[in-house]
Enzyme design. Structure first.
Site, mmCIF file in Angstrom:
data_model
loop_
_atom_site.group_PDB
_atom_site.id
_atom_site.type_symbol
_atom_site.label_atom_id
_atom_site.label_comp_id
_atom_site.label_asym_id
_atom_site.label_seq_id
_atom_site.Cartn_x
_atom_site.Cartn_y
_atom_site.Cartn_z
ATOM 1 N N PHE A 135 0.810 -1.112 0.040
ATOM 2 C CA PHE A 135 -0.044 0.058 -0.004
ATOM 3 C C PHE A 135 0.763 1.248 0.045
ATOM 4 C CE2 PHE A 135 -2.375 3.517 1.835
ATOM 5 C CZ PHE A 135 -3.680 3.346 1.043
ATOM 6 N N ASP A 220 9.192 2.587 1.482
ATOM 7 C CA ASP A 220 8.129 3.675 1.821
ATOM 8 C C ASP A 220 8.105 3.609 3.093
ATOM 9 O OD1 ASP A 220 5.708 4.522 2.608
ATOM 10 O OD2 ASP A 220 4.628 3.638 0.864
ATOM 11 N N LYS A 249 2.826 10.480 7.785
ATOM 12 C CA LYS A 249 2.262 10.099 9.044
ATOM 13 C C LYS A 249 2.895 10.512 10.464
ATOM 14 C CE LYS A 249 0.007 5.964 7.151
ATOM 15 N NZ LYS A 249 -1.608 6.285 7.666
HETATM 16 C C1 LIG Z 1 3.097 2.518 3.733
HETATM 17 C C2 LIG Z 1 2.240 3.631 3.366
HETATM 18 N N1 LIG Z 1 2.480 4.559 2.180
HETATM 19 C C3 LIG Z 1 1.756 5.664 1.798
HETATM 20 C C4 LIG Z 1 0.578 5.868 2.664
HETATM 21 C C5 LIG Z 1 -0.052 6.952 2.014
HETATM 22 O O1 LIG Z 1 -0.275 8.032 2.935
HETATM 23 P P1 LIG Z 1 -1.329 9.275 2.709
HETATM 24 O O2 LIG Z 1 -2.586 8.664 3.006
HETATM 25 O O3 LIG Z 1 -0.677 10.317 3.631
HETATM 26 O O4 LIG Z 1 -1.275 9.737 1.323
HETATM 27 C C6 LIG Z 1 0.116 5.051 3.679
HETATM 28 C C7 LIG Z 1 -1.234 5.419 4.377
HETATM 29 O O5 LIG Z 1 -1.614 4.423 5.063
HETATM 30 C C8 LIG Z 1 1.029 4.021 4.145
HETATM 31 O O6 LIG Z 1 0.668 3.215 5.122
#
Ligand SMILES: Cc1ncc(COP(=O)(O)O)c(C=O)c1O
Length: 407
Positions: A135, A220, A249
């Site tokens: 994700f 990520d 986050k």
């Molecule tokens: C690993 C990871 N990458 C990217 C995102 C996306 O972040 P955002 O919702 O701030 O765009 C999330 C959100 O849960 C995430 O857990």
């Protein structure tokens, strides 16, 4: 009393589901609803409220910065952005940083950087190897990079340039690598995918392969970064140095702030390549600076590692005692309990009724990602509620037998 739920039903575009809680106030690990009922927040954003709700450091930073300068264009220098940049670079293995607003945007920036690097340094290589169950956010490119089919189906055609492999399988990455491959892009531990922890040597072996093939390793760390795994950044936990990471986050502790960080050799942007109106503005980067400074000054990652052991012990005992608990997995303060049936939603709802906020990250699993500042007592209290709910569920389904799905 205003019926806020009715207003939501009438005015809101329903692109997601909500739990039955109207949050009106938060402090530390606790949220209060409109009736004054308190809940322990073991969801936290998810994994966003790194210092807990309304931490004094954040409240003071917001108030003070709001009085000085909230926003200024990135066409000018501003101090909080540069303070945070220095702090992140001096405490990581990276050389350069760029700020954005959300995790998805940080990932977009990282992949743009990789694309440009591929053009300049690898004969136009552009393909990115991504993982099943990944994700990375909800922009068109990030749903394509992600592994959830139902997030993509309504939005085809999707951008090109992604090749998917199973997570935690180095040989699959090797088979998928071609002259077109520019990067391997993965979460250190998959969050939304269900807290999937790879083998200890997975990223070391991936790093070696990327070096051999002249391919970038991009992690990520939107969920695993900023103390969550018991190290300041998740790559440290796995003992590798990626070429690029993304943060989000927990970096802003609740304000919209994200970043991508790169080693000098792949920090190939030149003026005009990227930009964002809000990315790196004084208000959010001031908060990010205070959050990260608090983490470093108080060695919060070490505390997270210690508290992670408490969670691990408690969850393992659930696994030993309840047949409906199939497995528990996680690191630091990022955990999941997987059940032998699709009871994640029921357990989450029951926990909510008992004053504990969890997240049913998968139909058969709940996720536990409390604030990094959660106290030992709150951990014990929250895990006791979880235990009670699991026990009651097992009883309701027939003593000793695995719980059955409601469907
Ligand atoms: C690993 C990871 N990458 C990217 C995102 C996306 O972040 P955002 O919702 O701030 O765009 C999330 C959100 O849960 C995430 O857990």
């Amino acid at each position: 009393m205003t019926d806020w739920r009715a207003k939501e039903a009438k005015y809101f575009m329903h692109a997601g589901r909500r739990m039955d809680l109207l949050a009106v106030r938060g402090e530390g690990t606790v949220i209060w609803d409109e009736h004054g009922k308190s809940y322990l927040d073991f969801f936290g954003g998810p994994a966003t409220i790194s210092l807990g709700h309304s931490h004094p450091v954040i409240v003071e930073a917001l108030a003070d910065q709001a009085k000085q300068l909230i926003h200024v264009s990135n066409q000018f220098y501003s101090i909080p952005q540069l303070q945070l940049a220095e702090l992140l670079i001096e405490h990581s293995c990276f050389d350069r940083v760029y700020f954005m607003n959300s995790g998805a945007e940080a990932n977009e920036g990282a992949l743009k950087l990789a694309r440009k690097w591929g053009k300049e340094k690898k004969h136009g290589a552009f393909e990115v190897i991504v993982a099943e169950n990944a994700f990375h956010g909800r922009t068109l490119q990030m749903i394509t990079a992600g592994g959830t089919e139902r997030y993509k189906a309504p939005f085809t055609p999707l951008p090109e340039g992604f090749v998917r492999v199973p997570f935690n399988d180095v040989d699959a990455v090797k088979r998928a690598t071609t002259g077109r491959t520019v990067a391997v892009f993965m979460e250190p531990i998959q969050g939304e995918g269900g807290i999937n922890v790879p083998d200890d040597d997975y990223f070391k072996r991936l790093r070696a392969w990327c070096d051999e093939q002249h391919v970038l390793l991009i992690l990520d760390e939107v969920q695993t970064g900023c103390g969550r795994l018991g190290t300041l950044f998740g790559y440290e936990f796995f003992g590798v140095e990626p070429d690029i990471i993304t943060l989000g986050k927990g970096l802003g502790g609740g304000v919209p702030l994200s970043a991508f960080l790169a080693k000098e050799h792949c920090a190939v942007f030149t003026p005009g390549d990227h930009g964002s109106t809000y990315g790196g503005e004084p208000l959010t980067t001031r908060v990010g600076y205070e959050v990260m400074k608090y983490m470093v000054d108080n060695d919060l990652p070490a505390e997270v590692a210690r508290k992670g052991k408490i969670v691990e012990r408690r969850l393992n005992s659930l696994h030993d005692r309840f047949p409906n608990v199939q497995s528990v997995r996680g690191k630091g303060l990022m955990w999941a309990v997987q059940f032998s049936a699709d009871i994640g939603e029921r357990i989450t709802n029951d926990a909510l009724a008992h004053g504990l906020i969890l997240n049913n990250v998968r139909p058969n699993a709940v996720r536990i990602v409390p604030p990094l500042t959660v106290s030992d007592e709150e951990l014990e209290q929250g895990l006791a509620i979880l235990e009670h709910v699991i026990e009651e569920d097992a009883k309701a389904q027939g003593t000793g037998a695995p719980a059955l799905s409601p469907d």
